[in-house]
Scaffold this motif. Sequence first.
Motif, PDB file in Angstrom:
ATOM      1  N   MET A   1      30.017 -10.285 -32.052  1.00 15.06           N
ATOM      2  CA  MET A   1      29.383  -9.021 -32.389  1.00 15.06           C
ATOM      3  C   MET A   1      27.889  -9.089 -32.056  1.00 15.06           C
ATOM      4  O   MET A   1      27.222 -10.047 -32.411  1.00 15.06           O
ATOM      5  N   MET A   2      27.389  -8.081 -31.365  1.00 17.39           N
ATOM      6  CA  MET A   2      25.976  -8.082 -30.987  1.00 17.39           C
ATOM      7  C   MET A   2      25.093  -7.918 -32.208  1.00 17.39           C
ATOM      8  O   MET A   2      25.379  -7.143 -33.101  1.00 17.39           O
ATOM      9  N   GLN A   3      24.001  -8.673 -32.225  1.00 10.52           N
ATOM     10  CA  GLN A   3      23.057  -8.567 -33.334  1.00 10.52           C
ATOM     11  C   GLN A   3      22.212  -7.314 -33.125  1.00 10.52           C
ATOM     12  O   GLN A   3      21.547  -7.161 -32.117  1.00 10.52           O
ATOM     13  N   THR A   4      22.273  -6.399 -34.084  1.00  7.70           N
ATOM     14  CA  THR A   4      21.453  -5.197 -33.955  1.00  7.70           C
ATOM     15  C   THR A   4      20.068  -5.502 -34.496  1.00  7.70           C
ATOM     16  O   THR A   4      19.911  -6.300 -35.412  1.00  7.70           O
ATOM     17  N   GLN A   5      19.086  -4.843 -33.915  1.00  5.87           N
ATOM     18  CA  GLN A   5      17.708  -5.016 -34.368  1.00  5.87           C
ATOM     19  C   GLN A   5      17.526  -4.201 -35.655  1.00  5.87           C
ATOM     20  O   GLN A   5      17.800  -3.009 -35.677  1.00  5.87           O
ATOM     21  N   ASP A   6      17.110  -4.867 -36.721  1.00  7.86           N
ATOM     22  CA  ASP A   6      16.921  -4.145 -37.983  1.00  7.86           C
ATOM     23  C   ASP A   6      15.840  -3.080 -37.835  1.00  7.86           C
ATOM     24  O   ASP A   6      14.806  -3.308 -37.206  1.00  7.86           O
ATOM     25  N   LYS A   7      16.100  -1.908 -38.424  1.00  7.51           N
ATOM     26  CA  LYS A   7      15.118  -0.818 -38.365  1.00  7.51           C
ATOM     27  C   LYS A   7      14.227  -0.805 -39.583  1.00  7.51           C
ATOM     28  O   LYS A   7      13.198  -0.157 -39.613  1.00  7.51           O
ATOM     29  N   ILE A   8      14.680  -1.507 -40.627  1.00  3.07           N
ATOM     30  CA  ILE A   8      13.846  -1.609 -41.823  1.00  3.07           C
ATOM     31  C   ILE A   8      13.791  -3.050 -42.305  1.00  3.07           C
ATOM     32  O   ILE A   8      14.645  -3.860 -41.976  1.00  3.07           O
ATOM     33  N   ASN A   9      12.762  -3.308 -43.068  1.00  2.20           N
ATOM     34  CA  ASN A   9      12.566  -4.622 -43.639  1.00  2.20           C
ATOM     35  C   ASN A   9      12.290  -4.436 -45.128  1.00  2.20           C
ATOM     36  O   ASN A   9      11.476  -3.578 -45.477  1.00  2.20           O
ATOM     37  N   ILE A  10      12.979  -5.172 -45.982  1.00  3.10           N
ATOM     38  CA  ILE A  10      12.658  -5.097 -47.417  1.00  3.10           C
ATOM     39  C   ILE A  10      11.453  -6.018 -47.637  1.00  3.10           C
ATOM     40  O   ILE A  10      11.562  -7.230 -47.472  1.00  3.10           O
ATOM     41  N   ILE A  11      10.306  -5.428 -47.945  1.00  2.72           N
ATOM     42  CA  ILE A  11       9.095  -6.260 -48.039  1.00  2.72           C
ATOM     43  C   ILE A  11       8.699  -6.572 -49.484  1.00  2.72           C
ATOM     44  O   ILE A  11       7.893  -7.450 -49.734  1.00  2.72           O
ATOM     45  N   ARG A  12       9.291  -5.820 -50.438  1.00  6.12           N
ATOM     46  CA  ARG A  12       8.946  -6.060 -51.830  1.00  6.12           C
ATOM     47  C   ARG A  12      10.131  -5.691 -52.711  1.00  6.12           C
ATOM     48  O   ARG A  12      10.838  -4.734 -52.416  1.00  6.12           O
ATOM     49  N   ALA A  13      10.314  -6.433 -53.779  1.00  4.01           N
ATOM     50  CA  ALA A  13      11.375  -6.105 -54.732  1.00  4.01           C
ATOM     51  C   ALA A  13      10.904  -6.551 -56.103  1.00  4.01           C
ATOM     52  O   ALA A  13      10.476  -7.680 -56.274  1.00  4.01           O
ATOM     53  N   ARG A  14      10.962  -5.626 -57.054  1.00  6.58           N
ATOM     54  CA  ARG A  14      10.532  -6.006 -58.405  1.00  6.58           C
ATOM     55  C   ARG A  14      11.409  -5.341 -59.451  1.00  6.58           C
ATOM     56  O   ARG A  14      11.893  -4.220 -59.264  1.00  6.58           O
ATOM     57  N   TYR A  15      11.589  -6.058 -60.547  1.00  7.16           N
ATOM     58  CA  TYR A  15      12.370  -5.542 -61.674  1.00  7.16           C
ATOM     59  C   TYR A  15      11.573  -4.438 -62.366  1.00  7.16           C
ATOM     60  O   TYR A  15      10.375  -4.584 -62.584  1.00  7.16           O
ATOM     61  N   VAL A  16      12.228  -3.303 -62.695  1.00  6.03           N
ATOM     62  CA  VAL A  16      11.499  -2.243 -63.399  1.00  6.03           C
ATOM     63  C   VAL A  16      12.043  -1.898 -64.780  1.00  6.03           C
ATOM     64  O   VAL A  16      11.266  -1.550 -65.664  1.00  6.03           O
ATOM     65  N   ALA A  17      13.351  -1.967 -64.986  1.00  4.62           N
ATOM     66  CA  ALA A  17      13.872  -1.562 -66.298  1.00  4.62           C
ATOM     67  C   ALA A  17      15.303  -2.023 -66.498  1.00  4.62           C
ATOM     68  O   ALA A  17      16.048  -2.221 -65.541  1.00  4.62           O
ATOM     69  N   SER A  18      15.676  -2.156 -67.777  1.00  7.79           N
ATOM     70  CA  SER A  18      17.077  -2.349 -68.167  1.00  7.79           C
ATOM     71  C   SER A  18      17.444  -1.195 -69.082  1.00  7.79           C
ATOM     72  O   SER A  18      16.624  -0.787 -69.911  1.00  7.79           O
ATOM     73  N   ALA A  19      18.650  -0.684 -68.929  1.00  2.00           N
ATOM     74  CA  ALA A  19      19.022   0.508 -69.694  1.00  2.00           C
ATOM     75  C   ALA A  19      20.460   0.443 -70.173  1.00  2.00           C
ATOM     76  O   ALA A  19      21.319  -0.116 -69.500  1.00  2.00           O
ATOM     77  N   VAL A  20      20.711   1.038 -71.329  1.00  2.00           N
ATOM     78  CA  VAL A  20      22.080   1.296 -71.764  1.00  2.00           C
ATOM     79  C   VAL A  20      22.250   2.786 -72.066  1.00  2.00           C
ATOM     80  O   VAL A  20      23.316   3.238 -72.430  1.00  2.00           O
ATOM     81  N   LYS A  21      21.153   3.553 -71.900  1.00  2.00           N
ATOM     82  CA  LYS A  21      21.239   5.009 -72.059  1.00  2.00           C
ATOM     83  C   LYS A  21      20.195   5.687 -71.176  1.00  2.00           C
ATOM     84  O   LYS A  21      19.236   5.047 -70.719  1.00  2.00           O
ATOM     85  N   LYS A  22      20.381   6.977 -70.988  1.00  3.60           N
ATOM     86  CA  LYS A  22      19.591   7.751 -70.040  1.00  3.60           C
ATOM     87  C   LYS A  22      18.084   7.685 -70.308  1.00  3.60           C
ATOM     88  O   LYS A  22      17.277   7.608 -69.385  1.00  3.60           O
ATOM     89  N   SER A  23      17.719   7.690 -71.584  1.00  2.00           N
ATOM     90  CA  SER A  23      16.289   7.704 -71.943  1.00  2.00           C
ATOM     91  C   SER A  23      15.573   6.425 -71.495  1.00  2.00           C
ATOM     92  O   SER A  23      14.347   6.378 -71.428  1.00  2.00           O
ATOM     93  N   GLN A  24      16.363   5.388 -71.153  1.00  5.43           N
ATOM     94  CA  GLN A  24      15.755   4.114 -70.731  1.00  5.43           C
ATOM     95  C   GLN A  24      15.671   3.974 -69.206  1.00  5.43           C
ATOM     96  O   GLN A  24      15.163   2.969 -68.715  1.00  5.43           O
ATOM     97  N   TYR A  25      16.198   4.954 -68.460  1.00  3.45           N
ATOM     98  CA  TYR A  25      16.109   4.884 -66.994  1.00  3.45           C
ATOM     99  C   TYR A  25      14.626   4.953 -66.591  1.00  3.45           C
ATOM    100  O   TYR A  25      13.811   5.525 -67.324  1.00  3.45           O
ATOM    101  N   PRO A  26      14.278   4.423 -65.410  1.00  6.17           N
ATOM    102  CA  PRO A  26      12.871   4.484 -64.977  1.00  6.17           C
ATOM    103  C   PRO A  26      12.381   5.932 -64.886  1.00  6.17           C
ATOM    104  O   PRO A  26      13.141   6.820 -64.522  1.00  6.17           O
ATOM    105  N   GLU A  27      11.110   6.121 -65.228  1.00  8.62           N
ATOM    106  CA  GLU A  27      10.537   7.469 -65.171  1.00  8.62           C
ATOM    107  C   GLU A  27      10.401   7.952 -63.737  1.00  8.62           C
ATOM    108  O   GLU A  27      10.601   9.124 -63.442  1.00  8.62           O
ATOM    109  N   GLU A  28      10.030   7.032 -62.849  1.00 10.91           N
ATOM    110  CA  GLU A  28       9.852   7.432 -61.443  1.00 10.91           C
ATOM    111  C   GLU A  28      11.216   7.686 -60.804  1.00 10.91           C
ATOM    112  O   GLU A  28      12.099   6.829 -60.819  1.00 10.91           O
TER     113      GLU A  28
END
Length: 210
Positions: A1-28
């Motif tokens: 299978m030919m290697q496709t050139q990635d169009k995006i790069n994940i440059i950052r990843a950070r934890y923002v929240a843990s939730a068990v209900k809607k009010s705890q989802y991230p605001e953004e």
Amino acid sequence: MMQTQDKINIIRARYVASAVKKSQYPEEKLKEIAFIGRSNVGKSSLINSLTRVHNLARVSGQPGKTQTINFFELTARMIETGEDKLFHLVDLPGYGYAKTAQANRKQWAKFIEEYFLGSKQLQFVCQLIDIRHAPMKSDIEMFNWLVKNNVPVLIIATKADKISRGAVNKQIAQIRKTLGVKEIDILPYSSVKNAGRSELLEVINQMLND
């Protein structure tokens, strides 16, 4: 299978929240991709492979470790334009682990269902299935529930490095047959070798540019 050139790069990843209900989802409010699968299917390893952040999602030998909905904010850089786009990767508790108390399972099912049906940001769900085995009852139930509720789903067949190349297509055909869907795309993935990562990045790229 030919290697496709990635169009995006994940440059950052950070934890923002843990939730068990809607009010705890991230605001953004950002576009969301959720990951779900049976306990020990290799979900944390796949998330770490995709983001290239070691231990972003904690890899545990103990099944049923993720007990909340965990939100991570990822920054994808468009390679052609240099533009950055943010989205949320949502790590959901594993299902189908027998030792989890019945009451706990019911509670989890409730808040996962609430998330799937209530999140306006959710773009699609990656359902992880171990490529070495036919989908189990809980896999089939989860898949059918997502389809019935019109939640877009991408099946990712994990641990593809554990079987021979020739066996991959055979196992994918078996997954399709067991789920009862002939046309579904199934993405084989190996977190050890990062095989399938470029293909998953392409799906994320399309989602971000929609």
